[in-house]
Design a protein around this motif. Structure first.
Motif, PDB file in Angstrom:
ATOM      1  N   UNK A   1      46.496  89.965  56.126  1.00 32.62           N
ATOM      2  CA  UNK A   1      46.457  90.839  57.286  1.00 32.62           C
ATOM      3  C   UNK A   1      47.637  91.783  57.411  1.00 32.62           C
ATOM      4  N   UNK A   2      48.716  91.553  56.628  1.00 33.96           N
ATOM      5  CA  UNK A   2      49.916  92.377  56.774  1.00 33.96           C
ATOM      6  C   UNK A   2      50.143  93.246  55.542  1.00 33.96           C
ATOM      7  N   UNK A   3      50.432  94.517  55.795  1.00 35.27           N
ATOM      8  CA  UNK A   3      50.720  95.504  54.748  1.00 35.27           C
ATOM      9  C   UNK A   3      52.049  96.181  55.079  1.00 35.27           C
ATOM     10  N   UNK A   4      52.628  96.823  54.084  1.00 39.15           N
ATOM     11  CA  UNK A   4      53.850  97.595  54.322  1.00 39.15           C
ATOM     12  C   UNK A   4      53.836  98.853  53.471  1.00 39.15           C
ATOM     13  N   UNK A   5      54.429  99.918  54.016  1.00 34.92           N
ATOM     14  CA  UNK A   5      54.477 101.206  53.315  1.00 34.92           C
ATOM     15  C   UNK A   5      55.803 101.893  53.606  1.00 34.92           C
ATOM     16  N   UNK A   6      56.184 102.792  52.707  1.00 32.13           N
ATOM     17  CA  UNK A   6      57.389 103.575  52.892  1.00 32.13           C
ATOM     18  C   UNK A   6      58.651 102.782  52.654  1.00 32.13           C
ATOM     19  N   UNK A   7      59.716 103.187  53.347  1.00 33.01           N
ATOM     20  CA  UNK A   7      61.018 102.563  53.129  1.00 33.01           C
ATOM     21  C   UNK A   7      61.012 101.091  53.501  1.00 33.01           C
TER      22      UNK A   7
ATOM     23  N   UNK B   1      45.270  93.438  68.911  1.00 29.07           N
ATOM     24  CA  UNK B   1      44.853  92.742  67.695  1.00 29.07           C
ATOM     25  C   UNK B   1      44.043  93.681  66.799  1.00 29.07           C
ATOM     26  N   UNK B   2      44.042  93.368  65.517  1.00 28.46           N
ATOM     27  CA  UNK B   2      43.278  94.148  64.537  1.00 28.46           C
ATOM     28  C   UNK B   2      43.171  93.330  63.257  1.00 28.46           C
ATOM     29  N   UNK B   3      42.278  93.740  62.379  1.00 29.05           N
ATOM     30  CA  UNK B   3      42.105  93.036  61.109  1.00 29.05           C
ATOM     31  C   UNK B   3      43.277  93.263  60.161  1.00 29.05           C
ATOM     32  N   UNK B   4      43.917  94.422  60.299  1.00 32.81           N
ATOM     33  CA  UNK B   4      44.993  94.784  59.384  1.00 32.81           C
ATOM     34  C   UNK B   4      46.163  95.359  60.181  1.00 32.81           C
ATOM     35  N   UNK B   5      47.384  94.995  59.802  1.00 33.59           N
ATOM     36  CA  UNK B   5      48.597  95.515  60.430  1.00 33.59           C
ATOM     37  C   UNK B   5      49.498  96.078  59.331  1.00 33.59           C
ATOM     38  N   UNK B   6      49.971  97.309  59.541  1.00 36.63           N
ATOM     39  CA  UNK B   6      50.822  97.989  58.558  1.00 36.63           C
ATOM     40  C   UNK B   6      52.206  98.201  59.145  1.00 36.63           C
ATOM     41  N   UNK B   7      53.229  97.730  58.431  1.00 39.30           N
ATOM     42  CA  UNK B   7      54.612  97.998  58.823  1.00 39.30           C
ATOM     43  C   UNK B   7      55.103  99.221  58.051  1.00 39.30           C
ATOM     44  N   UNK B   8      55.378 100.301  58.764  1.00 41.95           N
ATOM     45  CA  UNK B   8      55.897 101.528  58.138  1.00 41.95           C
ATOM     46  C   UNK B   8      57.022 102.071  59.011  1.00 41.95           C
ATOM     47  N   UNK B   9      57.959 101.189  59.305  1.00 42.84           N
ATOM     48  CA  UNK B   9      58.980 101.443  60.323  1.00 42.84           C
ATOM     49  C   UNK B   9      60.317 101.897  59.768  1.00 42.84           C
ATOM     50  N   UNK B  10      60.410 102.129  58.454  1.00 40.19           N
ATOM     51  CA  UNK B  10      61.650 102.631  57.882  1.00 40.19           C
ATOM     52  C   UNK B  10      62.628 101.532  57.509  1.00 40.19           C
ATOM     53  N   UNK B  11      63.875 101.947  57.236  1.00 35.27           N
ATOM     54  CA  UNK B  11      64.876 101.034  56.706  1.00 35.27           C
ATOM     55  C   UNK B  11      65.991 100.722  57.679  1.00 35.27           C
ATOM     56  N   UNK B  12      67.215 100.594  57.164  1.00 39.48           N
ATOM     57  CA  UNK B  12      68.355 100.113  57.949  1.00 39.48           C
ATOM     58  C   UNK B  12      69.486 101.134  58.034  1.00 39.48           C
TER      59      UNK B  12
END
Length: 549
Positions: free
Chosen positions: A506-512, A215-226
C-alpha cells in the motif's frame, strides 16, 4: 471521500505521480502542508537542469555521447558498494534511469511542451581517470523556463484533473501518521493547519485548526528530503567528509525537513543510505532572503582561484565545477566551514551564474532580449546585484587591500598577503605558454575546446593580477545544504520496502523521499541534472504502477 490513491507532497514528483494516476482514470487525493502558493515545491526554485544522453542538443554542439559512456560515468560516480542490502534496489533504479535518460525522457517531456536552451552545460567534470567520478561530456540541459518551465505541464495536468473531479487537492494538510492495518498502509491522518498567505518558499504557520483522516488503496510519499533540517544533516554526516560544518546556509525552504521520512519509518518503512547527501561548497548568503538562512549557489566556470580559509590553494581536482563532494571533503578537513574564490572582473563577467529560477530572469521568463544582455560588458544583472549588496563579495583594485578586507569579513587574521600574492604570481607565470604544468590552466584550455564553454562559460586564460582584467574580486564561499541522496527504499514499481526486506503493501515513494529511486540511485555522488530527472522518473513510474493496478 472515495480515492484510489493519496499522494503526500505537491512537489514535482508528487505532481507527476498524481497526473499519471489520474490520467488512467483513478481518483487521487493530493495533500501538502504548504499553502497553494508553493505548488511545485523545490523544483520551482531550480535552475531547471536535466541530464540527457545523446540528445539532439548535444549532437548540434558536436558532443559525442552514448549510453555506454554515460553508464561508465554514472557507475564511476556512484561507486555502489552495498549491493546486498542498501544498494540492491538503488543500482537497479540507476540502470532504469539511464535507459530513460537515453531513451524516452526527452520526447516524453517535449510532447508536454518542455523545450531546452540550445547550449548544453558541463557540470561535475570530475578530474579523475576515465572510470572515476564526473561527466566525460556536457549533459546538463537547461529547461527553457528553468524550474517553473518543468513544473508547468504537470501542474496544468493536475489542475485539469481537479476541474474534472479526478483529483482533490488539499493544501495546509500536514500528515502526522500513516494508517497501517494488517501490515498494509491504508491511509493517512494528520492536522489541518491555519490558512497562510505567505509567498512561495516563505516559512508558513504550523498552527493547528483541525484534524483529518483519509483512506485509500495506495499511499505515495513524495515529501522531499532533509535539506533544511541541519540537525538531521549533522546527525547523518559521514566521517569520510570530515567534520560536519558548524555553519551552513540553506539551499531549500524551511518545510524541507525530512519529517515525513521519520513518519514512514515509524510505520515500518526502510530508510537506506542516510549518510549519502549532496551539499554545495559555493554558497553565498542571499541579500534578500525568502526562507531561513537562504543561500544561493554560484555556478562557476573553471577559472577562479580556490583557496581554503587560511589562503592555501586547493589541489587538483578540487577546482570550480569539477567535484562537489571531493571539494566538500577537502574544505571540511581544513577545520573550517568556508573557503574563498579570488578572481578577476573578466572571469566574473564570463563565468559566474547563479543557481535558481529567480536568479535567471531571462531563462525563466523565456526572454531572448534579456538573454542577449548577458553578452554585454559587465557581470550579469543578478550577479552584479550580489556584488553590490551581498555580504560575501569583496571588490578591490589592489590585492593587499583585498586580502585585508577578506580578513575583516571573517573577523580572523588567517590570510597572509605575501602568501596569497606568491601563489597568484606563480599561477600567472604559467599563462605565458600554451602548455603548462598547472592543471587548472590545462583544464581551462581544455574547457574552451568545447564550443558551449568557449561561448558563454569559460573566460580566455589570462593573468589574475593583470590590472587590465580587474578589479580583483574575492568571494567567501559557504557550505550550502541541498539534497538527500538516500531515502525510502523502493522496488522498481516504486513500492516501499519494509525493514524486513519485503514490500510494505500500500505504500509507495517518489522523488527525493525515495533517494530519487530505490533509496539512492546516485550512490555516493551525483552527475547533476539528475535530481529533477529522478523526481520525474520516479513520479512517472509510481503513477503508472498505481494507475495500471
Amino acid at each position: 471521500m472515495n480515492d484510489d490513491a493519496i499522494v503526500i507532497g505537491a512537489g514535482l514528483a508528487g505532481l507527476v505521480a498524481t497526473a499519471e494516476i489520474a490520467d488512467r482514470g483513478k481518483n487521487v487525493l493530493l495533500v501538502d502542508q504548504e499553502p497553494e502558493a508553493s505548488l511545485g515545491g523545490q523544483a520551482w526554485w531550480s535552475f531547471g537542469g536535466l541530464f540527457l544522453i545523446d540528445s539532439p542538443e548535444q549532437r548540434r554542439m558536436k558532443i559525442k555521447d552514448s549510453f555506454e559512456l554515460a553508464k561508465q560515468d554514472w557507475y564511476g560516480s556512484a561507486q555502489f558498494d552495498r549491493l546486498e542490502d542498501e544498494d540492491y534496489w538503488a543500482k537497479q533504479w540507476a540502470d532504469a534511469y539511464l535507459k530513460f535518460a537515453a531513451g524516452e525522457k526527452r520526447k516524453w517531456l517535449y510532447d508536454k511542451g518542455v523545450r531546452f536552451f540550445p547550449v548544453v552545460g558541463w557540470a561535475e567534470r570530475g578530474g579523475y581517470l576515465a572510470e572515476g567520478h564526473g561527466n566525460s561530456v556536457p549533459r546538463f540541459h537547461i529547461v527553457w523556463g528553468t524550474g517553473p518551465g518543468i513544473v508547468a505541464p504537470f501542474e496544468k495536468r493536475v489542475k485539469d484533473h481537479i476541474i474534472n473531479d479526478r483529483v482533490t487537492y488539499l493544501p495546509r494538510h500536514q500528515v502526522d501518521a500513516l494508517i497501517v492495518n494488517n501490515d498494509r498502509v491504508s491511509g493517512i491522518k494528520g492536522s489541518v493547519l491555519e490558512d497562510s498567505q505567505v509567498e512561495r518558499g516563505e516559512k508558513s504557520s504550523r498552527t493547528v485548526v483541525g484534524e483529518f483522516e483519509y483512506t485509500a488503496d495506495h499511499v505515495v510519499v513524495s515529501s522531499g528530503g532533509i535539506g533544511a533540517n541541519f540537525d538531521v544533516i549533522r546527525n547523518n554526516w559521514p566521517s569520510r567528509l570530515g567534520e560536519a560544518p558548524e555553519n551552513m546556509i540553506s539551499g531549500v525552504p524551511d518545510h524541507v525537513d525530512g519529517r515525513m521520512l521519520s513518519i514512514a519509518e515509524s510505520s515500518g518503512a526502510n530508510i537506506v543510505n542516510r549518510d549519502r547527501m549532496w551539499h554545495y561548497t559555493e554558497g553565498i548568503k542571499n541579500y534578500d532572503p525568502v526562507w531561513t538562512n537562504h543561500g544561493i549557489r554560484i555556478l562557476p566556470g573553471p577559472s577562479s582561484i580556490w583557496l581554503d580559509a587560511e589562503g592555501n590553494r586547493f589541489p587538483v581536482p578540487y577546482l570550480p565545477g569539477f567535484d562537489t563532494l571531493g571539494t566538500l571533503e577537502a574544505i571540511s578537513k581544513t577545520g573550517y566551514d568556508y573557503s574563498w574564490f579570488i578572481l578577476s572582473q573578466e572571469i566574473i563577467e564570463k563565468e559566474f551564474a547563479l543557481s535558481g529560477s529567480e536568479q535567471n530572469p531571462d531563462l525563466t521568463g523565456k526572454s531572448i532580449r534579456k538573454l542577449l544582455e548577458r553578452l554585454k560588458k559587465g557581470a550579469p544583472g543578478p550577479v552584479q546585484a550580489f556584488m553590490d549588496k551581498g555580504e560575501d563579495f569583496i571588490v578591490s583594485k589592489d590585492l593587499s587591500e583585498l586580502v585585508e578586507k577578506m580578513n575583516e569579513l571573517t573577523g580572523k587574521d588567517l590570510l597572509n598577503y605575501e602568501h596569497i600574492k606568491r601563489q597568484l604570481e606563480a599561477r600567472d607565470r604559467e599563462i605565458d605558454n600554451k602548455f603548462t604544468k598547472d592543471l587548472q590552466i590545462t583544464a581551462i584550455r581544455g574547457s574552451r575546446n568545447y564550443l558551449g564553454d568557449k561561448l558563454i562559460r569559460t573566460a580566455k586564460p589570462h593573468k589574475i593580477l593583470d590590472p587590465a582584467k580587474g578589479p580583483l574580486i574575492a568571494v567567501k564561499l559557504n557550505i550550502i545544504s541541498r539534497k538527500t541522496l538516500g531515502g525510502l527504499q523502493t522496488n522498481l514499481s516504486g513500492q516501499v520496502i519494509n525493514q524486513n526486506g519485503q514490500v510494505l503493501q500500500g505504500l509507495y515513494a517518489a522523488g527525493e523521499a525515495a533517494g530519487f529511486g530505490g533509496g539512492g540511485l546516485h550512490g555516493y555522488r551525483a552527475l547533476e541534472g539528475t535530481f529533477l530527472g529522478g523526481c520525474l522518473f520516479t513520479g512517472k513510474v509510481v503513477g503508472e504502477s498505481i494507475g495500471n493496478n
